[in-house]
Scaffold this motif. Structure first.
Motif: not given
Length: 571
Positions: A323-340, A257-259
């Protein structure tokens, strides 16, 4: 009245006659308001404004600043030699002009500015004695000073991209993570520049050859490698390329999980590595000596402030992303930004040390980094394995849940050979002892005798009486045992004081550590060849207490008929 205030007044076309302006006090830009309650306190986050999705004072402060700053950077004079360097993450200087707020020095035309005096200070430290006296000046006798031949003109961003992502979040959590259950005061705001390119200027009172200027810029690059501005030990102000004294460098990759920033966007923050190693150093020293001594040892390593006295640490940290990928994970109220992310984690020495002390410090830094990789991770939810990898059914489309955990692993042949110190369960206990021994040896180099019988009374002090390590060999990712068993009724620890929940630190760490074997390289018989496998060492670190839930979980581990996990370390 400062030139920048006059600049604002001129560009706003406001006559400098407050009596002509209705509610003049309310129209003064936040930058020029007192940092006091009821006026401007940009370092604090207004939770109510956040809930109502209103802008924070810090966001309005930044918008007012960049709106009136000139669009083009200042230009150094023709007599000034210049070079540009890119900063790998954030860069912050403390102007010292606003009480309780860390925000940049602002120079000509409203541009953030790195002062020439600061530039001279770190340049001088990177010089030999002869170079320092020639370039920066020297004392001839009491009260008499001979100036050097250099004038340091400081540095500016080279373009207006510095205006992006100015609002920076600082969230101190060390005591809450390691010592007790008293939660920190919360997040604070500072203003910093995100990955700027800075141009620096130096001029000389005499004409110098091109070869000497090359030497001068080499000295500056060495100085720059120690970091510039504030919070350099946490990864701020670090250049993309280092020429300083590198003490340890390793290649790693991770996901999690990204900040979140104030506007809800994600940002991968390299200071997670420094926070992790500082926390682990505190745990290890806390199991070897009393609380006050452990705190002082950690401040010697990483810096700190005690009784308003600042201590400059031996180590600074930098992380270079490949290498850095910022994405989102989850749905509805639990969507959170993520990293690889993939990159190089570097630890640098900020002070000159003798060979013996330098070697002891290097062994300690390596041990702490390997400890973090074996038993935990970095960043948010670092105490848990990434459920996406080891329990994908946890994320039921019909029953959305928050993202849990992270996953880190070594990257590159060198790291897979040298930094993987545990390849089977039987090596875990020996490795933990090696980490404690490296810490003990470094303590003695500081003139402190380890006293493990007088260990710190913290929740996570690393001592055989306070922590246990349990483990098993998992044949594949789906063979993870701890996550699903946390949800069943028998031995259940789900949402208990053992696992923790929102607002509470649990007593358990769970890690799925990839197993890497060493084989003989057929092309180079004398050199080992790393081979990744599908297996994992599933490791649990448990900090038991006298609670009923803790006793029940310990009994579950010790008496379960299938002996799911075996105890590897701890009494």
């Amino acid at each position: 009245m400062t030139p920048y205030i006059l600049l604002h007044i001129h560009r706003l076309k406001i006559p400098y006659m407050p009596n002509n302006i209705p509610d003049a006090a309310k129209k003064v830009p936040l930058m020029f308001q007192a940092q006091t309650k009821g006026r401007c306190q940009i370092q604090y986050i207004d939770d109510q404004a956040r809930k109502e999705k209103r802008s924070q004072q810090a966001e309005r402060w930044a918008e007012q600043w960049i709106d009136k700053a000139y669009p083009n950077p200042p230009i150094f004079g023709d007599q000034v030699q210049t070079r540009s360097y890119s900063i790998s993450w954030r860069f912050v200087t403390n102007s010292g002009q606003d009480d309780g707020v860390i925000r940049p020095v602002i120079g000509a035309r409203g541009w953030p500015f790195y002062p020439g005096s600061s530039m001279k200070g770190i340049f001088r430290r990177a010089c030999t004695i002869e170079q320092a006296e020639r370039y920066c000046g020297k004392d001839i006798k009491a009260g008499d000073f001979q100036p050097g031949i250099f004038r340091f003109h400081g540095g500016y961003p080279t373009s207006d991209t510095w205006q992006e992502k100015l609002v920076d979040i600082v969230h101190p959590q060390q005591d809450w993570q390691v010592k007790d259950d008293k939660k920190s005061a919360g997040a604070f705001v500072q203003i910093s520049l995100y990955k700027p390119e800075l141009i620096f200027g130096i001029s000389s009172t005499i004409t110098l050859k091109a070869s000497e200027w090359e030497t001068i810029w080499n000295i500056w690059e060495k100085a720059l490698s120690t970091g510039i501005g504030c919070r350099v030990c946490a990864g701020y102000g670090q250049p993309e390329h280092h020429t300083g004294e590198l003490i340890y460098r390793v290649q790693i990759q991770g996901q999690g999980q990204v900040s979140k920033q104030l506007d809800g966007t994600g940002e991968f923050r390299p200071n997670i590595f420094r926070a992790a190693l500082r926390g682990h150093a505190l745990r290890i020293f806390g199991g070897l000596t009393d609380a006050d001594t452990a705190d002082r040892l950690v401040e010697t390593l990483f810096g700190g402030v005690r009784s308003h006295e600042e201590k400059f640490g031996l180590l600074s940290m930098a992380f270079g992303e490949t290498d850095l990928e910022l994405e989102e994970f989850g749905q509805r109220s639990y969507i959170t930004p993520t990293y690889k992310v993939k990159g190089y984690l570097s630890w640098l020495l900020t002070q000159n040390l003798g060979d013996t002390e330098r070697e002891g410090l290097q062994k300690l830094v390596k041990a702490l980094t390997r400890f973090a990789m074996l038993l935990g991770g970095f960043g948010k939810s670092w105490r848990r394995a990434d459920h996406r990898l080891f329990l994908p059914e946890y994320y039921d489309q019909e029953d959305p849940k928050p993202l849990i955990g992270c996953h880190w692993q070594w990257l590159g042949t060198k790291s897979l050979i040298q930094d993987v110190r545990v390849r089977k369960l039987e090596q875990v206990s020996q490795f933990i002892q090696e980490v404690r021994q490296a810490a003990s040896n470094w303590m003695q180099l500081q003139g402190i005798t380890p006293a493990p019988d007088n260990y710190a009374p913290w929740r996570e002090a690393w001592h055989p009486e306070t922590v246990q390590v349990w483990g098993r060999l998992a044949d594949e990712a789906e063979d993870c045992e701890a996550i699903p068993r946390a949800k069943i009724s028998e031995g259940s620890i789900y949402r208990s004081s053992v696992t923790g929940e929102v607002g509470q630190i649990g007593k358990l760490w769970h890690r799925m550590y990839p197993v890497v074997r060493l084989l003989q390289d057929p092309k180079k018989p004398n050199q080992p060849m790393p081979k990744k496998t599908n297996q994992y060492l599933e490791l649990l670190r448990f900090f038991p207490d006298d609670s009923d839930q803790s006793e029940q979980f310990l009994e579950f581990l010790e008496s379960h008929p299938k002996k799911i996990l075996q105890k590897l370390w701890g009494n």
